[in-house]
Design a protein around this motif. Sequence first.
Motif, PDB file in Angstrom:
ATOM      1  N   SER A  48     -13.230  29.097  10.234  1.00  0.00           N
ATOM      2  CA  SER A  48     -14.572  29.230   9.659  1.00  0.00           C
ATOM      3  C   SER A  48     -14.698  30.409   8.705  1.00  0.00           C
ATOM      4  CB  SER A  48     -15.606  29.346  10.770  1.00  0.00           C
ATOM      5  OG  SER A  48     -15.384  30.508  11.542  1.00  0.00           O
ATOM      6  N   LEU A  49     -13.700  31.265   8.642  1.00  0.00           N
ATOM      7  CA  LEU A  49     -13.753  32.457   7.797  1.00  0.00           C
ATOM      8  C   LEU A  49     -13.977  32.171   6.305  1.00  0.00           C
ATOM      9  CD1 LEU A  49     -13.568  35.531   7.984  1.00  0.00           C
ATOM     10  CD2 LEU A  49     -11.116  35.319   7.592  1.00  0.00           C
TER      11      LEU A  49
ATOM     12  N   THR B 226     -20.555  27.716   8.420  1.00  0.00           N
ATOM     13  CA  THR B 226     -19.721  28.615   9.213  1.00  0.00           C
ATOM     14  C   THR B 226     -19.968  28.393  10.701  1.00  0.00           C
ATOM     15  OG1 THR B 226     -19.758  30.293   7.478  1.00  0.00           O
ATOM     16  CG2 THR B 226     -19.181  31.031   9.686  1.00  0.00           C
TER      17      THR B 226
ATOM     18  N   TYR C  40     -23.769  27.911   3.316  1.00  0.00           N
ATOM     19  CA  TYR C  40     -22.510  28.556   3.676  1.00  0.00           C
ATOM     20  C   TYR C  40     -22.545  29.081   5.103  1.00  0.00           C
ATOM     21  CZ  TYR C  40     -21.270  28.469  -1.267  1.00  0.00           C
ATOM     22  OH  TYR C  40     -20.978  28.074  -2.535  1.00  0.00           O
ATOM     23  N   PHE C  41     -23.626  29.741   5.479  1.00  0.00           N
ATOM     24  CA  PHE C  41     -23.711  30.303   6.819  1.00  0.00           C
ATOM     25  C   PHE C  41     -23.912  29.219   7.874  1.00  0.00           C
ATOM     26  CE2 PHE C  41     -24.908  33.886   4.071  1.00  0.00           C
ATOM     27  CZ  PHE C  41     -23.843  34.718   4.399  1.00  0.00           C
TER      28      PHE C  41
ATOM     29  N   PHE D  85     -15.787  29.930   4.845  1.00  0.00           N
ATOM     30  CA  PHE D  85     -17.211  29.676   4.616  1.00  0.00           C
ATOM     31  C   PHE D  85     -18.004  30.976   4.665  1.00  0.00           C
ATOM     32  CE2 PHE D  85     -15.632  25.673   6.383  1.00  0.00           C
ATOM     33  CZ  PHE D  85     -16.052  24.801   5.404  1.00  0.00           C
ATOM     34  N   LEU D  86     -17.639  31.841   5.600  1.00  0.00           N
ATOM     35  CA  LEU D  86     -18.318  33.133   5.718  1.00  0.00           C
ATOM     36  C   LEU D  86     -18.060  33.990   4.478  1.00  0.00           C
ATOM     37  CD1 LEU D  86     -19.982  34.985   7.524  1.00  0.00           C
ATOM     38  CD2 LEU D  86     -17.835  35.827   8.486  1.00  0.00           C
TER      39      LEU D  86
END
Length: 61
Positions: free
Chosen positions: A39-40, A18, A14-15, A42-43
């Motif tokens: 990208s939010l 991102t 996930y990171f 995924f974060l």
Amino acid sequence: MSERWLSKQFIPIYFTATVLVFVLFKVLGSTWLQSFVISLPFLIAGMAAVGENRDRHKKSK
């Protein structure tokens, strides 16, 4: 989310996603705000996975 998507194995993905999505959209010419908004999700998913694993770890003790 299913158990597999919240497992510890997927947290780094996930990171990483991102960062990669953010860089990709910056290279393509998006503004900082647009890249961040894209990208939010995924974060948020990464933070949710971390929180879920932390809660599971505390409950198992």
